[in-house]
Structures are given as structure tokens and as C-alpha cells.
Design a protein around this motif. Structure first.
Motif, PDB file in Angstrom:
ATOM      1  N   GLU A 346      40.907  48.390  82.611  1.00 60.78           N
ATOM      2  CA  GLU A 346      41.104  49.687  83.236  1.00 60.78           C
ATOM      3  C   GLU A 346      40.614  49.645  84.674  1.00 60.78           C
ATOM      4  O   GLU A 346      39.864  48.750  85.077  1.00 60.78           O
ATOM      5  N   GLU A 348      38.564  52.024  87.451  1.00 62.97           N
ATOM      6  CA  GLU A 348      37.659  53.170  87.504  1.00 62.97           C
ATOM      7  C   GLU A 348      37.486  53.615  88.952  1.00 62.97           C
ATOM      8  O   GLU A 348      36.943  52.883  89.774  1.00 62.97           O
ATOM      9  N   THR A 365      45.636  63.683  83.374  1.00 61.42           N
ATOM     10  CA  THR A 365      45.102  63.763  82.016  1.00 61.42           C
ATOM     11  C   THR A 365      46.214  63.689  80.984  1.00 61.42           C
ATOM     12  O   THR A 365      46.081  63.032  79.940  1.00 61.42           O
ATOM     13  N   GLY A 368      47.211  60.220  79.989  1.00 61.12           N
ATOM     14  CA  GLY A 368      46.239  59.388  79.302  1.00 61.12           C
ATOM     15  C   GLY A 368      45.142  58.883  80.214  1.00 61.12           C
ATOM     16  O   GLY A 368      44.291  58.095  79.792  1.00 61.12           O
ATOM     17  N   GLU A 370      41.684  59.168  82.085  1.00 64.95           N
ATOM     18  CA  GLU A 370      40.441  59.891  81.830  1.00 64.95           C
ATOM     19  C   GLU A 370      39.927  60.474  83.140  1.00 64.95           C
ATOM     20  O   GLU A 370      39.686  59.740  84.105  1.00 64.95           O
ATOM     21  N   ALA A 372      37.005  63.007  84.903  1.00 64.30           N
ATOM     22  CA  ALA A 372      35.746  63.731  84.760  1.00 64.30           C
ATOM     23  C   ALA A 372      35.348  64.269  86.129  1.00 64.30           C
ATOM     24  O   ALA A 372      35.159  63.494  87.067  1.00 64.30           O
ATOM     25  N   GLU A 436      45.258  59.348  73.827  1.00 66.02           N
ATOM     26  CA  GLU A 436      43.838  58.998  73.925  1.00 66.02           C
ATOM     27  C   GLU A 436      43.512  57.655  73.275  1.00 66.02           C
ATOM     28  O   GLU A 436      42.348  57.293  73.141  1.00 66.02           O
ATOM     29  N   ASP A 439      43.091  52.530  75.144  1.00 67.30           N
ATOM     30  CA  ASP A 439      42.134  51.497  75.526  1.00 67.30           C
ATOM     31  C   ASP A 439      41.161  51.271  74.376  1.00 67.30           C
ATOM     32  O   ASP A 439      40.991  52.129  73.505  1.00 67.30           O
TER      33      ASP A 439
END
Length: 759
Positions: A346, A348, A365, A368, A370, A372, A436, A439
């Protein structure tokens, strides 16, 4: 290093486009006072104009290995079964032990797409030579489902005139030079489409700039009819919307998000250079000046940042050697450059939440991704599967945050293990309704087919007639290994007497892959109950069974090991991300790419003229190029983006300041300061590092130096051996010899065999 397929990749692919036609319209006339290199590599070597030229066979270091001596591949253990037992990472992350960032595999893929692309067909193409890999749903180590019952595989096309009465060879459709190929392409037809202006067969009326759309690569429908746009590799999400593919010099520009971002960066860099040139120049002259600089920048970053960060050392550059054939080697392209274990599962991103509208965050979102958001900060985690053939995603997350993310976290360790995003579901579309599970351990729930890059890597070696592991070692001047433990560096190749394992059938027991211990970059044990530490800090592991024992169970004899499997199983050479064989292959190939390239930056070919006349210098780090072409600043980036910032690593007990104070032709001077950041005194010290470019220390003061090849050890003088906690020893300096073109700073230092931070 890292495209996702074909020839030489640090990341590999499934789909293989056919050979690109190199005939095209004549180049527009340029009057720049330096030789302009061809797009396809022809004529780089004046005496041997086809050396390194596109659409010529790969060279070989060793002999071919076919059953009939001509074209029939050797067999061996089923490659998916090997992958499940050797390349299976069981969802445990292991990171670079030399703090190399994700720029390691990203840059590796960018230059892979510069010098290598095998000639082959896509799976399902009736003209392809299908050799699908059997898939066994009953394998007790199989976690995934394949409704096809096999892993698609198509053999590479034989080079014309080979494989019937002589050994089969394969064709490299790219030029074998670091010449900016991914930016400009192989021929004038593609280049004219990429340049701003009409597409009418006349480059003379095109702008010097490359066409961009809001700062991003143009889509295939940017000129209206996507059907007339240059061919781009389509897979995954782009199959149903081919007009949305971004267009660049290389057909693989959409393979993954980090690659697309890098392609975009250097298209912007080309246009930035064009904008610096005076309007009195013709558009063609401005184009050729910018292209010459971009070519040199790609080479400069490769030899001054990329290779040194990975621990690949070369002898000093002594100038262009027309006797060196820079042609890409088949063994290097098919085995040596496949460092797929480096690639993350992934990406980040960490950035300001204000960059994005709520609609964008909601859309991310829904895919899929993520997301925050914490006050002003946003963290975005993109599973690798979503990053495949998804150029829309780059515009959504934006170029700056994507490029920044690549330099914030270590890449995965270059070893035998490959993330399941590549090892099982490469380029596939997940099942609907479960965003979801993209991964980690839930990945098998997302897909009903298997595409295994590790298995394909092994099978591609057999397809290309690559010798066995030990035969390849000998071809590269290394002695054959006589035991499995000699390969891996482990103590035993026997399965343990463990009640957790099925005695006599350990190789088929899923518990054989259990991870029992983890260690961080400093050799400290990782608490297996600390979820964050387990996921994000380990560089070494101990499993229930040794790698050597699993290799022995699969192959039986060290002389039958597939070259790729043996290469990635080797213990690393100290100071390097590679085992002996892979390191030898990289060093040989990258030295040839340097010494045999008439347009290597060290051979000038117009670069001094450009600097003296227009003030434009190619000597820029990758971080500086990012700074100049995005909304990031130097303060956002590590000074060397190929290395993880010290603040993101466990605290070291020492710090080394390594400062070049002056230089003169063929020489330079350095001052070093050692600081004890630990809590106990240092009584006697030995500072160690490795050179990357053939540097040699000629005189040292306030210490005692010894150098063996690239390895340097400086021990204390009688007067400065003690360093109290919090104290420093300054004035440790030396004079050294170097070539005039490469002088990479050592990326890593140890003091008394412990990692030191760099100031």
C-alpha cells in the motif's frame, strides 16, 4: 528496482505489448551545437550503431539452457507451489535494513521502463505461445481461489531467426540506455502526439513543451479521438475505459500510481526547463536542450542516489568507452532486476486535509482507500491493488502528497518474500461489494483469480532459457554454492522436531511458515504483542522452519534451483540490499550502461554548453526536482529522498556529521564529527561505511584508516578514543580521490558495529 512485467522490472506486469514500430517522420531540424541522441538508441555507438538499439536481442553473459538446446524450457517444481512456500510473506511486513524508502522500487521501475521491455503477447492472444501455470486448489498452503484453474502465462516471442536451428533468444523493444525513454518514447510518431501542437507529420510546427492537462499527463482522448492516440498498456480498471489512460513515452505509464506520478514529474521538469530558455531559440532547439538535461538528470540521480542507497558500488568512471556494449543482458532483465519483494502492499500519504473537498474524500473511501482526518491532517492509505491502472486516483490525491509519501517510509526488504498484492492478485479487479478486504489477511475474499508475480518470475526464467542458480553464479564469476545453508546463511536445512508440524510432511504444513521472532533495524527484538511494531518496524524474522529447509524439500539438490529463487534466497552482502549474485548482476549491467553510453552525463555531449550558455545544470537531486515541480518545498523532503528521515527511525546511540569541505579535480576533502547520543561512554571506536563510486582515501587525520575495496574503517587516534555521553569528537578528516562526475555521500554509517544516525 520496477515496472510490473516484461523485461527488467523492479515491479512486473502481466500484459506485454508487441514491438513498437520505430519508423516515423523525420525529426525536425535542430541547430543546437551538440549531437542529438536518437530516440531508439541507434547510433549511440558510432562504430557499432545497433548496440543498445531498440528491437534487438538481449545480450547474454552465460549460455542458454533449453531441454533440446533450442527452445524447450526445462521443468522443475510447480512454480505456484514454490511461491506458496518460498515467496509467501504470510502478511508479515519486513522493511529495508538500509532505510531505503519506497523511492527505491519506484525509481527502479522508472529506469526499468527506460531500458527494458520484452517482446511478447498478452494472455489470451491467439498469436501468443500459451504456457499457463497449473494452479492447485488442494495445495494446503493455498489461500486463494482461481476459477480458471491456472495462472495465465504466455512465452516471450522468439527473436527473429532464433529457436529453430539455434538457441532461442528474446528481443528488447526498448533502447538499452538511460535516455529519458519513458518521457519521450521510441519514435517521432509518439513524440509528436506528446508535444504541444498539431499532429500532422511535421515536428517543426510543434512546441518545445510536452502536452499536460492541468499539470498531469494527457489522456488518450486529450486530442479528441482516443483511437488515434498512442497505444498504452491497458489492464485492470482501464480495460473498460481505455480513453482515460494517461499517455507518456513508455506504454506502461499507468501500471501503478507511483510510476504514473514519476512520469508526470519528469514531464513537468521538461516543461520547466523549456520555460527557462530564451524565446529567440527555435522550439526544436528548446526541446532538444530540455531533453538533453532530463536525460542527464535521470542518469545523475541513478548513479549518485539510487544505486548508492541500495549499496551497489561501481569503480570510478574513467570516461566513455566505445568498446563497451551497453546492451541489456537477458539474465539481468529476466532475473537480476526483478526485485519485486521491495514493493509495498500500500501507499500511505500524510498531508493537509484542506487539500481535499469532502466529495473527494468520500469518493476515495468508496473505492476502498482508507481515509483518516484528524483536525488539519489527513492520512490516506491506498492498497496497491487500487493503485494499478488507476490514473484518476493520482489526480484525486494530487502529485505532491504522492511523491512525498514515497520518501516517508522504508520499502520492503529485498528478499525472497513478495506481498500478496503482487504474489496473488496482480492487476486484478476485486469482487464487488466488499471494499474493505483489499489488503492484508482478508485479501483472498476480494478475488476469484490468481496472478502470481513470483511464480511468473520463476517461469519467465525457464521460458528465456536462463541457467540454473549455480550455473548463473559461475557465469558472473562467483563460485557455485554447495549447500542450501551456504545460500541462506542459516544454521540448518533440516526441519525441526516441532510438535506444531506434521512430521515427514513439513513442507506441506501451513504452520511451517509461522513467524516466531522479529527484529528491528538495530537488531532489537520486536514485541510480538505490539501490533504497530509488528506491522511497521521489522527488518528480520525467524520462522518455524528455515528457508534452507524449504528450499531443500522443494529442490533436493542445490544444482537444480531456479536462478530467480536462489538469487533472492541469498543472504545479503554487508552494506548492500543484495546477495552476491544479484549484486554482481547489477554492478555489471549498470557499469556497462554508464561506460558504454556516449551520452552519459560524464561524457558531456552538450551539458557544459547548456550550463555555460543558459545557466541550466543537470546536477540535481531527485528531491530538488520534486521541489521545483510541485507544491512541496525542500523543508518537506529528506535531503536524500531515497533514505528514510532519521526522525522516523528508532533513536540511534551515535550521530555522524559527514561534510565535504572542498574539492579539486579528482580529489575532495571531508570533515567528520562523531557524537555520542547514548547514555554510556564510548571507549575506543571504529567508524565504518562503504563508498559507491570508487573513492579512495589518500590521507586521514585524527584517526587511523584502512580501506578494502569500497569498505572503509576509521578507528580512533590515541587522543580521541573516549567520547562521553552527549559529547562529540570533531576534526576527523581526510583527503580522497574520486572521478570528476560521481561522489555520492555514504548513506549509512556504523560505530562499533551499531547504526549511527547521519546529521
Amino acid at each position: 528496482m520496477m515496472s510490473f512485467n516484461r523485461a527488467a522490472r523492479l515491479g512486473a506486469a502481466l500484459v506485454v505489448a508487441g514491438a513498437v514500430t520505430l519508423t516515423g517522420i523525420p525529426a525536425a531540424h535542430a541547430v543546437v551545437p551538440f549531437t542529438v541522441s536518437s530516440l531508439n538508441g541507434s547510433g549511440n555507438n558510432v562504430a557499432n550503431p545497433t548496440w543498445g538499439q531498440a528491437n534487438t536481442p538481449y545480450s547474454r553473459v552465460g549460455p542458454t539452457r533449453y531441454v533440446n538446446g533450442l527452445s524447450q524450457p526445462f521443468g522443475g517444481p510447480n512454480v505456484r507451489n514454490v511461491s506458496n512456500r518460498i515467496h509467501n510473506d504470510v502478511n508479515q511486513n519486513l522493511f529495508s535494513e538500509r532505510r531505503v524508502t519506497q523511492w527505491g522500487f519506484t525509481w527502479g521501475q522508472f529506469i526499468d521502463h527506460t531500458f527494458g521491455l520484452r517482446d511478447g503477447r498478452e494472455p489470451g492472444d491467439p498469436q501468443g505461445e500459451t504456457a499457463n501455470i497449473p494452479f492447485s486448489a488442494s495445495d494446503p498452503l493455498e489461500d486463494f481461489t482461481s476459477t480458471l484453474g491456472y495462472i495465465p502465462f504466455v512465452r516471450s516471442n522468439p527473436a527473429p531467426g532464433t529457436g529453430v536451428s539455434n538457441p532461442r533468444q528474446q528481443t528488447n523493444t526498448n533502447s538499452s540506455y538511460l535516455n529519458g525513454f519513458p518521457v519521450y518514447g521510441p519514435d517521432n510518431t509518439r513524440l509528436e502526439w506528446l508535444r504541444t501542437g498539431p499532429v500532422d507529420g511535421n515536428l517543426a510546427n510543434n512546441s518545445a513543451s510536452l502536452m499536460l492537462s492541468n499539470g498531469y499527463l494527457p489522456r488518450r482522448d486529450a486530442r479528441g479521438n482516443a483511437g488515434t492516440a498512442p497505444v498504452m498498456e491497458l489492464n485492470g480498471r482501464l480495460i473498460g475505459q481505455p480513453g482515460r489512460a494517461m499517455v507518456a513515452g513508455d506504454v506502461r505509464a499507468n501500471e501503478n500510481l507511483s510510476l504514473t506520478a514519476t512520469q508526470t514529474l519528469f514531464a513537468r521538469e521538461h516543461n520547466r526547463i523549456v520555460a527557462l530558455l530564451p524565446g529567440s531559440l527555435s522550439e526544436e532547439d528548446k526541446f532538444q536542450i530540455a531533453r538533453r538535461v532530463v536525460m542527464a538528470e535521470q542518469q545523475y540521480i541513478t548513479y549518485n542516489e539510487f544505486l548508492p542507497s541500495l549499496g551497489v558500488a561501481l569503480p570510478r568512471y574513467t570516461g566513455y568507452n566505445p568498446g563497451v556494449n551497453a546492451n541489456l543482458g537477458n539474465e539481468f532483465a529476466t532475473v537480476g532486476y526483478r526485485a519485486h519483494s521491495m514493493i509495498h502492499g500500500e501507499f500511505e500519504l500524510e498531508t493537509n486535509a484542506s487539500r481535499y473537498s469532502q466529495a473527494t474524500l468520500t469518493a476515495l473511501t468508496a473505492q476502498g482507500v482508507e481515509v483518516a482526518v484528524d483536525g488539519d491532517d489527513a492520512e490516506i492509505a491506498i492498497p496497491l491493488n487500487l493503485a494499478f491502472f488507476n490514473p484518476d486516483l493520482l489526480e484525486q490525491v494530487q502529485l505532491g502528497p504522492m511523491l512525498l509519501a514515497l520518501g516517508l517510509e522504508s520499502e520492503y526488504k529485498n528478499d525472497e518474500q513478495i506481498d500478496n498484492q503482487l504474489r496473488s492478485v496482480l492487476f486484478q479487479i476485486p469482487v464487488s461489494g466488499n471494499p474493505e478486504c483489499l489488503d492484508g489477511p482478508g485479501l483472498p475474499e476480494c478475488f476469484n483469480g490468481v496472478v502470481d508475480l513470483g511464480a511468473i518470475d520463476i517461469e519467465r526464467g525457464r521460458d528465456h532459457g536462463i541457467p540454473t542458480y549455480n550455473q548463473l553464479r559461475q557465469a558472473f564469476g562467483l563460485p557455485a554454492k554447495t549447500s542450501f545453508t551456504a545460500i541462506t546463511g542459516e544454521a540448518t536445512d533440516a526441519f525441526p522436531a516441532d510438535p506444531q508440524l506434521t512430521a515427514g510432511n513439513e513442507i506441506n504444513d501451513p504452520d511451517s511458515l509461522d513467524v516466531l521472532q522479529l527484529f528491528d533495524i538495530d537488531g532489537n527484538a520486536v514485541d510480538l504483542n505490539d501490533e504497530d511494531a509488528v506491522e511497521g518496524t521489522a527488518t528480520r524474522e525467524v520462522r518455524r522452519t528455515t528457508l534452507a529447509s524449504r528450499l531443500r524439500a522443494l529442490y533436493g539438490n542445490v544444482n537444480t534451483i531456479d536462478a530467480f529463487v536462489g538469487m533472492v534466497a541469498e543472504q545479503h552482502v554487508p552494506g548492500s540490499e543484495f546477495g552476491e549474485l544479484q549484486l554482481a548482476m547489477w554492478a555489471r549491467q549498470f557499469q556497462a550502461l554508464r561506460d558504454g553510453d556516449r551520452f552519459f552525463y560524464g561524457n558531456d555531449q552538450g551539458l557544459t554548453y547548456i550550463r555555460n550558455t543558459y545557466g541550466i545544470d543537470y546536477r540535481r537531486t531527485l528531491g530538488q526536482i520534486i521541489d521545483l515541480n510541485t507544491d512541496l518545498t525542500a523543508a518537506d523532503l529528506n535531503s536524500n529522498v531515497f533514505l528514510v528521515p532519521e526522525a522516523d527511525l528508532p533513536p540511534a546511540t551515535c550521530t555522524v556529521s559527514f561534510t565535504q569541505t572542498t574539492e579539486w579535480p579528482g580529489n575532495f576533502q571531508v570533515n567528520m564529527t562523531i557524537t555520542n547520543t547514548g547514555t554510556t561512554p564510548i571507549n575506543g571506536w571504529a567508524l565504518r561505511w562503504e563508498w559507491a563510486n570508487g573513492q579512495t582515501i589518500s590521507e586521514l587525520w585524527n584517526g587511523v584508516v584502512s580501506q578494502s575495496g569500497r569498505n572503509v574503517t576509521v578507528t580512533n587516534a590515541p587522543t580521541n578514543g573516549t567520547i562521553a555521553p552527549g559529547a562529540s569528537r570533531d576534526g576527523i578528516g581526510f583527503n580522497a580521490q574520486r572521478d570528476n562526475f560521481t561522489n555520492a555521500k555514504p548513506p549509512n554509517f556504523t560505530l562499533n558495529n551499531r547504526r549511527c544516525a547521519t546529521a
